[in-house]
Write a protein that holds these residues in place. Structure first.
Motif, PDB file in Angstrom:
ATOM      1  N   ASP A  54       0.838  -1.203   0.000  1.00  0.00           N
ATOM      2  CA  ASP A  54       0.000   0.000   0.000  1.00  0.00           C
ATOM      3  C   ASP A  54       0.871   1.251   0.000  1.00  0.00           C
ATOM      4  O   ASP A  54       0.589   2.225  -0.713  1.00  0.00           O
ATOM      5  CB  ASP A  54      -0.922   0.011   1.223  1.00  0.00           C
ATOM      6  N   GLY A  55       1.946   1.221   0.802  1.00  0.00           N
ATOM      7  CA  GLY A  55       2.863   2.355   0.845  1.00  0.00           C
ATOM      8  C   GLY A  55       3.610   2.541  -0.461  1.00  0.00           C
ATOM      9  O   GLY A  55       3.830   3.669  -0.921  1.00  0.00           O
ATOM     10  N   VAL A  56       4.019   1.420  -1.068  1.00  0.00           N
ATOM     11  CA  VAL A  56       4.721   1.473  -2.358  1.00  0.00           C
ATOM     12  C   VAL A  56       3.813   2.075  -3.424  1.00  0.00           C
ATOM     13  O   VAL A  56       4.232   2.929  -4.219  1.00  0.00           O
ATOM     14  CB  VAL A  56       5.179   0.056  -2.772  1.00  0.00           C
ATOM     15  N   ILE A  57       2.568   1.640  -3.443  1.00  0.00           N
ATOM     16  CA  ILE A  57       1.618   2.140  -4.439  1.00  0.00           C
ATOM     17  C   ILE A  57       1.370   3.636  -4.245  1.00  0.00           C
ATOM     18  O   ILE A  57       1.319   4.405  -5.217  1.00  0.00           O
ATOM     19  CB  ILE A  57       0.303   1.337  -4.366  1.00  0.00           C
ATOM     20  N   ALA A  58       1.242   4.068  -3.000  1.00  0.00           N
ATOM     21  CA  ALA A  58       1.019   5.489  -2.726  1.00  0.00           C
ATOM     22  C   ALA A  58       2.201   6.327  -3.196  1.00  0.00           C
ATOM     23  O   ALA A  58       2.027   7.403  -3.798  1.00  0.00           O
ATOM     24  CB  ALA A  58       0.771   5.697  -1.234  1.00  0.00           C
ATOM     25  N   ALA A  59       3.428   5.839  -2.938  1.00  0.00           N
ATOM     26  CA  ALA A  59       4.622   6.576  -3.366  1.00  0.00           C
ATOM     27  C   ALA A  59       4.727   6.618  -4.885  1.00  0.00           C
ATOM     28  O   ALA A  59       5.120   7.635  -5.473  1.00  0.00           O
ATOM     29  CB  ALA A  59       5.868   5.929  -2.764  1.00  0.00           C
ATOM     30  N   LYS A  60       4.366   5.521  -5.539  1.00  0.00           N
ATOM     31  CA  LYS A  60       4.425   5.478  -7.003  1.00  0.00           C
ATOM     32  C   LYS A  60       3.385   6.418  -7.610  1.00  0.00           C
ATOM     33  O   LYS A  60       3.646   7.101  -8.609  1.00  0.00           O
ATOM     34  CB  LYS A  60       4.196   4.038  -7.480  1.00  0.00           C
ATOM     35  N   ALA A  61       2.204   6.481  -6.999  1.00  0.00           N
ATOM     36  CA  ALA A  61       1.163   7.388  -7.484  1.00  0.00           C
ATOM     37  C   ALA A  61       1.626   8.837  -7.387  1.00  0.00           C
ATOM     38  O   ALA A  61       1.401   9.641  -8.301  1.00  0.00           O
ATOM     39  CB  ALA A  61      -0.123   7.179  -6.685  1.00  0.00           C
TER      40      ALA A  61
ATOM     41  N   MET B  83       4.776   9.874  -7.424  1.00  0.00           N
ATOM     42  CA  MET B  83       5.825  10.088  -8.418  1.00  0.00           C
ATOM     43  C   MET B  83       5.240  10.299  -9.813  1.00  0.00           C
ATOM     44  O   MET B  83       5.708  11.144 -10.579  1.00  0.00           O
ATOM     45  CB  MET B  83       6.778   8.892  -8.439  1.00  0.00           C
ATOM     46  N   LEU B  84       4.193   9.536 -10.139  1.00  0.00           N
ATOM     47  CA  LEU B  84       3.591   9.601 -11.472  1.00  0.00           C
ATOM     48  C   LEU B  84       2.556  10.710 -11.604  1.00  0.00           C
ATOM     49  O   LEU B  84       2.091  10.996 -12.708  1.00  0.00           O
ATOM     50  CB  LEU B  84       2.935   8.256 -11.810  1.00  0.00           C
ATOM     51  N   GLY B  85       2.176  11.308 -10.475  1.00  0.00           N
ATOM     52  CA  GLY B  85       1.163  12.346 -10.511  1.00  0.00           C
ATOM     53  C   GLY B  85      -0.213  11.808 -10.853  1.00  0.00           C
ATOM     54  O   GLY B  85      -0.998  12.465 -11.544  1.00  0.00           O
ATOM     55  N   THR B  86      -0.506  10.610 -10.348  1.00  0.00           N
ATOM     56  CA  THR B  86      -1.795   9.987 -10.628  1.00  0.00           C
ATOM     57  C   THR B  86      -2.426   9.530  -9.321  1.00  0.00           C
ATOM     58  O   THR B  86      -1.934   9.848  -8.239  1.00  0.00           O
ATOM     59  CB  THR B  86      -1.623   8.807 -11.608  1.00  0.00           C
ATOM     60  N   THR B  87      -3.512   8.791  -9.397  1.00  0.00           N
ATOM     61  CA  THR B  87      -4.223   8.388  -8.185  1.00  0.00           C
ATOM     62  C   THR B  87      -3.765   7.018  -7.696  1.00  0.00           C
ATOM     63  O   THR B  87      -3.261   6.198  -8.469  1.00  0.00           O
ATOM     64  CB  THR B  87      -5.740   8.323  -8.439  1.00  0.00           C
ATOM     65  N   VAL B  88      -3.988   6.791  -6.414  1.00  0.00           N
ATOM     66  CA  VAL B  88      -3.681   5.484  -5.827  1.00  0.00           C
ATOM     67  C   VAL B  88      -4.507   4.395  -6.506  1.00  0.00           C
ATOM     68  O   VAL B  88      -4.015   3.292  -6.770  1.00  0.00           O
ATOM     69  CB  VAL B  88      -3.938   5.506  -4.306  1.00  0.00           C
TER      70      VAL B  88
ATOM     71  N   GLU C 198      -5.554   4.236  -9.564  1.00  0.00           N
ATOM     72  CA  GLU C 198      -5.019   3.905 -10.890  1.00  0.00           C
ATOM     73  C   GLU C 198      -3.764   3.043 -10.780  1.00  0.00           C
ATOM     74  O   GLU C 198      -3.583   2.086 -11.548  1.00  0.00           O
ATOM     75  CB  GLU C 198      -4.730   5.191 -11.664  1.00  0.00           C
ATOM     76  N   VAL C 199      -2.900   3.363  -9.827  1.00  0.00           N
ATOM     77  CA  VAL C 199      -1.679   2.571  -9.660  1.00  0.00           C
ATOM     78  C   VAL C 199      -2.015   1.188  -9.098  1.00  0.00           C
ATOM     79  O   VAL C 199      -1.407   0.186  -9.484  1.00  0.00           O
ATOM     80  CB  VAL C 199      -0.667   3.300  -8.756  1.00  0.00           C
ATOM     81  N   THR C 200      -2.993   1.117  -8.214  1.00  0.00           N
ATOM     82  CA  THR C 200      -3.431  -0.182  -7.694  1.00  0.00           C
ATOM     83  C   THR C 200      -3.901  -1.078  -8.831  1.00  0.00           C
ATOM     84  O   THR C 200      -3.590  -2.279  -8.869  1.00  0.00           O
ATOM     85  CB  THR C 200      -4.564   0.003  -6.669  1.00  0.00           C
ATOM     86  N   GLU C 201      -4.617  -0.501  -9.778  1.00  0.00           N
ATOM     87  CA  GLU C 201      -5.084  -1.273 -10.932  1.00  0.00           C
ATOM     88  C   GLU C 201      -3.910  -1.775 -11.762  1.00  0.00           C
ATOM     89  O   GLU C 201      -3.917  -2.912 -12.251  1.00  0.00           O
ATOM     90  CB  GLU C 201      -6.012  -0.415 -11.791  1.00  0.00           C
ATOM     91  N   LEU C 202      -2.870  -0.932 -11.907  1.00  0.00           N
ATOM     92  CA  LEU C 202      -1.672  -1.362 -12.629  1.00  0.00           C
ATOM     93  C   LEU C 202      -1.007  -2.541 -11.919  1.00  0.00           C
ATOM     94  O   LEU C 202      -0.603  -3.519 -12.556  1.00  0.00           O
ATOM     95  CB  LEU C 202      -0.673  -0.204 -12.742  1.00  0.00           C
ATOM     96  N   TYR C 203      -0.891  -2.445 -10.595  1.00  0.00           N
ATOM     97  CA  TYR C 203      -0.210  -3.488  -9.831  1.00  0.00           C
ATOM     98  C   TYR C 203      -0.985  -4.802  -9.851  1.00  0.00           C
ATOM     99  O   TYR C 203      -0.387  -5.876  -9.965  1.00  0.00           O
ATOM    100  CB  TYR C 203       0.029  -3.022  -8.388  1.00  0.00           C
ATOM    101  N   THR C 204      -2.290  -4.748  -9.728  1.00  0.00           N
ATOM    102  CA  THR C 204      -3.062  -5.992  -9.750  1.00  0.00           C
ATOM    103  C   THR C 204      -3.107  -6.582 -11.154  1.00  0.00           C
ATOM    104  O   THR C 204      -3.244  -7.800 -11.313  1.00  0.00           O
ATOM    105  CB  THR C 204      -4.501  -5.759  -9.252  1.00  0.00           C
TER     106      THR C 204
END
Length: 255
Positions: free
Chosen positions: A189-196, A198-203, A205-211
């Motif tokens: 969850d923390g990794v996804i939040a940090a990546k979001a 960095m990318l300037g997007t939402t958590v 959207e990044v969660t969807e990428l990771y899953t």
């Protein structure tokens, strides 16, 4: 089947998260389990749940040396060493990263494994079924933009594992690595939040990428990693060494 009844197992960072799941799976098959952790609250909770627990920093060689002496005094040897300690490290383009954060990631993710193997090897040599299981990552076989220290440190784990399988094989000591994909829990969850960020997007959207980065379309469960650790340490894997075992739902690209 597993022939791990009464096996002596030490797991670093084993009081919570993936490490705790590994500890519980070993306990389920009858092993004696000793976990270490730097988190005193997590260690206290694990101790209350019946796990032998020591508050110790796997990235501090003097503490690892002291722990090895303690384990040797109480158990007289060790059958399985699980090097689970790891941190996510910083997220960002490589030129923006602080050198201290880079070094800290390597201290926990790879130097801790070196310290533990170095100081617990004399105990493993007393075993009739010695095995080392190192935690790497899908990032240890694939590149991962924005996570260069984490990925580089996890590639190093695979290199260490394969080298030690060659070096220690003649003594009958097996060494394997586990390469988990994204595992559900607070850390990812923390990794996804940090990546979001960095990318300037939402958590979301990044969660969807990771899953969606695995063919199975879901995050792994910590028990999946625990099951692989038990298998690799067991008699069922008696001729398995030097392998980096993916538990990632067939992940071919990391975001």
């Amino acid at each position: 089947m597993f022939e791990l009844d009464d096996a002596r197992v030490l797991i670093t960072a084993g009081a919570a998260g993936i490490g705790r799941a590994i500890a519980e799976r070993f306990r389920h098959v009858g092993a004696r389990v000793w976990v270490t952790d730097v988190d005193e609250a997590a260690a206290t909770e694990a101790r209350g749940a019946g796990l032998r627990t020591t508050v110790s920093n796997a990235a501090a060689e003097d503490e690892v040396n002291a722990l090895a002496a303690e384990v040797n005094a109480e158990w007289g040897g060790l059958d399985v060493l699980v090097n689970n300690a790891g941190i996510a490290g910083p997220t960002g383009p490589v030129e923006t990263l602080e050198s201290a954060a880079w070094l800290s990631t390597f201290d926990v993710n790879i130097h801790s494994q070196f310290y533990c193997i170095k100081h617990f090897l004399p105990l493993l040599r007393k075993s009739e079924r010695p095995s080392i299981v190192n935690l790497s990552s899908a990032a240890g076989r694939l590149g991962m933009a924005g996570r260069s220290p984490y990925s580089a440190s996890k590639w190093a784990v695979v290199g260490l594992t394969k080298t030690l399988a060659i070096e220690l094989g003649p003594e009958g000591i097996r060494c394997n690595a586990i390469c988990p994909g994204a595992v559900g829990g607070p850390r990812i969850d923390g990794v996804i939040a940090a990546k979001a960020e960095m990318l300037g997007t939402t958590v979301a959207e990044v969660t969807e990428l990771y899953t969606g980065q695995s063919s199975l379309g879901k995050l792994a469960d910590a028990d999946d990693i625990g099951n692989m650790a038990v298998f690799l340490a067991s008699a069922m894997a008696s001729h398995v060494s030097g392998q980096a075992m993916a538990v990632d739902g067939n992940t071919e690209k990391l975001y």
